[in-house]
Design an enzyme around this catalytic site. Structure first.
Site, PDB file in Angstrom:
ATOM      1  NE  ARG A 114      -2.392   1.327   3.675  1.00 47.23           N
ATOM      2  CZ  ARG A 114      -3.236   1.214   4.738  1.00 47.23           C
ATOM      3  NH1 ARG A 114      -4.521   1.147   4.740  1.00 47.23           N
ATOM      4  NH2 ARG A 114      -2.561   1.576   6.002  1.00 47.23           N
ATOM      5  CB  SER A 124      -3.332  -1.713  -1.481  1.00 42.92           C
ATOM      6  OG  SER A 124      -3.903  -0.805  -1.298  1.00 42.92           O
ATOM      7  CB  VAL A 185       4.364   8.786  -5.651  1.00 42.02           C
ATOM      8  CG1 VAL A 185       5.607   8.528  -6.780  1.00 42.02           C
ATOM      9  CG2 VAL A 185       4.247  10.378  -5.652  1.00 42.02           C
ATOM     10  N   GLY A 186       3.435   5.899  -5.502  1.00 41.30           N
ATOM     11  CA  GLY A 186       3.924   4.376  -5.961  1.00 41.30           C
ATOM     12  C   GLY A 186       2.877   3.847  -6.937  1.00 41.30           C
ATOM     13  N   GLY A 187       1.568   4.005  -6.413  1.00 41.50           N
ATOM     14  CA  GLY A 187       0.359   3.163  -7.075  1.00 41.50           C
ATOM     15  C   GLY A 187      -0.005   4.297  -8.402  1.00 41.50           C
ATOM     16  CG  LEU A 477      -3.599  -1.097 -13.103  1.00 47.61           C
ATOM     17  CD1 LEU A 477      -4.151  -2.499 -13.267  1.00 47.61           C
ATOM     18  CD2 LEU A 477      -2.011  -1.261 -13.276  1.00 47.61           C
ATOM     19  CE1 TYR A 479      -9.472   6.898 -12.097  1.00 47.97           C
ATOM     20  CE2 TYR A 479     -10.631   6.704 -14.016  1.00 47.97           C
ATOM     21  CZ  TYR A 479     -10.063   7.477 -13.350  1.00 47.97           C
ATOM     22  OH  TYR A 479      -9.785   8.763 -13.621  1.00 47.97           O
TER      23      TYR A 479
END
Length: 568
Positions: A114, A124, A185-187, A477, A479
């Site tokens: 996450r 996540s 930012v990661g996701g 992806l 969403y």
């Protein structure tokens, strides 16, 4: 075909996320799991257990609930019956992440990653299998280098923090990403990432320079050491299928000292149908400096149910220029100089976040993560390749009035988007006219109310079938939408993954599967919609002496693997 139940029911009716070899054994009690993990984590990080216990939370920890809730943005997955992780790990360094991966593997637990919390269907942070959460919110550094026109951004940073740190260093630089400042930012980046400058500068991933990831062996890799295949995969294919993304180096983009924003609204009885119809031929084809989002919502006006259509826009330039441009291209909009507001780029980011006093607000508010705040909601997505005819727009409006709550967001493409090849990144929807987001939120906690709103989303999505992309129908992806398919990672993992994988990635799905099979052949990194590995029948394992072997993947790039895979 995977049935389309809500995720909460799926969690208890579908066997999710089984490891290929050892996952069918019974998990040990949570107390011994915690002790084993903490001991391993301490040894791996060379830190005393009393110190690292501050970042490893068992369910008995008084802070457990607040840490869990902090980044749950969808209240549907914040209930007493929602499955909870056995342990939450909140690493503070790259070595902590590496240790978390290595210490989770032997314990037979799913590791959920996450980095932001804007996870529409909760993939996540929930699972029906025993699981841990690896929460990256403490890995949040943003280092801006104006001389190099770049920035290193850690995966747990928020978009608001990125915008603020850029603004601290420069008033004429920005970064093309989302309009919601609390997105992680990661996701965001690993799933593609888009915002109101995509027509000028493309997706967030079109501006990546480098990245760091922890792989299944706990190794910390940069772009050079991970290879171009893996770098390609995490540039829009979702980082959680391949490892733990630690951060990205991005290219900053130039923004003018003055930009213009505006909002124009029309209703069914005052030109909304004509405005939406014409928007389809203007929004994706106009000046790339102009991004005009279309919001379509059922509302009650003067005690009558109707539909409101709103154009919300950013123009990278001055008001006179955009008014003149749209007077020629889009007279149906009726844009006037008085509708426009000129401001700086950072102020426009505030304005897009619904700050009506954007020119008077301190951008430091972007550092507020707004923790433990959520509402009930559902999102779905589609792509449109050919314009919807006027009578189609009329029928859409009538259907939305009939349903009563569900709204739509049209995001125009064109410009830079159409200039990038569909296989340049995993994101394959480059040549569409626009993307549709289906959006519904509610405040009441009730199974009946939830069922009604989820049904509205499904009904409208079904209604739009004839107007949107086909073979396969597209989806975005970021969403996340479990209605389109989920994966229990059993014997039919590839077939199940192909259902949603084709919708998200089209032909790029094939390359993602090959890369996944090479870098994580035992499918440790997985969730309900992760990239599956190739079926065993389509792999040829060639033993090799020594420690690490190599596999020649798609396009000849080489990635590290624990076995040699010849993919046919």
């Amino acid at each position: 075909m995977v049935t389309t139940k809500t995720f909460v029911s799926l969690l208890f009716s579908v066997l999710f996320l089984s490891l290929p070899f050892s996952s069918f054994s019974q998990s040990p009690p949570s107390s011994s799991v915690y002790d084993s993990f903490l001991k391993c984590f301490s040894e791996r990080t060379k830190s005393p257990q009393t110190e690292i216990a501050k970042n490893v939370f068992a369910q008995s920890n008084p802070s457990y609930s607040s840490v869990l809730r902090a980044y749950i943005r969808n209240a549907r997955f914040n209930t007493s019956s929602t499955p909870k992780p056995t342990i939450i790990v909140t690493p503070r360094s790259d070595s902590h992440v590496s240790a978390a991966v290595l210490c989770s593997k032997p314990l037979n637990f799913v590791l959920k990653i996450r980095s932001g919390g804007h996870d529409y269907d909760g993939l996540s942070y929930i699972s029906d299998k025993p699981f841990f959460i690896l929460d990256l919110s403490n890995i949040r550094d943003v280092t801006v280098d104006i001389a190099d026109q770049s920035a290193w951004i850690s995966a747990g940073a928020t978009l608001g923090e990125v915008y603020y740190r850029i603004w601290e260093k420069s008033k004429i630089h920005g970064f093309p990403a989302g309009v919601c400042p609390t997105v992680g930012v990661g996701g965001h980046l690993s799933g593609g990432g888009y915002g109101n400058m995509l027509r000028k500068f493309g997706l967030s991933v079109d501006n990546l320079i480098d990245a760091k990831i922890v792989d299944v062996n706990g190794q910390i890799l940069d772009r050079k050491s991970m290879g171009e295949d893996l770098f390609w995969a995490i540039s829009g294919g979702g980082g959680g299928s391949f490892g733990v993304v630690l951060g990205y180096k991005v290219k900053l983009v130039p923004v003018p000292q003055t930009v213009t924003v505006f909002r124009v609204e029309q209703y069914m009885d005052s030109g909304a149908v004509d405005m939406v119809t014409k928007w389809q031929s203007v929004g994706p084809k106009t000046d790339p400096n102009l991004f005009m989002r279309m919001l379509i919502q059922p509302v009650t006006r003067n005690k009558v149910k109707t539909v409101r259509a709103s154009v919300v826009a950013l123009y990278l330039g001055k008001a006179n220029d955009v008014v003149s441009l749209l007077a020629k291209e889009f007279p149906e909009l009726g844009l006037k100089k008085g509708d426009c507001k000129e401001m700086t780029w950072i102020q426009s980011a505030l304005w897009w976040n619904n700050d009506v006093n954007a020119t008077k607000t301190d951008p430091k508010v972007f550092l507020d993560r707004n923790l433990d705040s959520s509402s009930f909601g559902k999102r779905k997505s589609d792509y449109v390749a050919t314009e919807i005819p006027r009578d189609g727009i009329e029928s859409l409006f009538k259907k939305m009035i009939e349903l009563g709550k569900i709204g739509l967001v049209f995001n125009p493409y064109g410009g830079k988007m159409a200039e990038v090849a569909e296989d340049a990144t995993p994101f394959r929807h480059r040549n569409k006219l626009f993307k549709i987001q289906y959006s519904v939120n509610w405040k009441e906690s009730s199974p009946e109310i939830e069922k009604g709103f989820l049904n509205q989303a499904k009904v409208l999505h079904s209604f739009m079938t004839g107007f949107v992309s086909k073979n396969p129908r597209g989806a975005y992806l970021n969403y996340r939408d479990v209605d389109i398919g989920v994966n229990d990672h059993g014997v039919d993992s590839y077939k199940e993954g192909e259902v949603y994988g084709r919708m998200y990635f089209g032909q790029n799905f094939d390359r993602l599967v090959k890369i996944k099979t090479a870098v994580d052949p035992q499918n440790f990194f997985r969730n309900e919609q992760s990239i599956p590995t190739l079926p065993i029948s389509k792999r040829t394992v060639v033993p090799e002496t020594g420690t690490a072997s190599r596999w020649s993947g798609a396009r000849g790039a080489t990635v590290v693997a624990t076995m040699v895979l010849h993919v046919f």
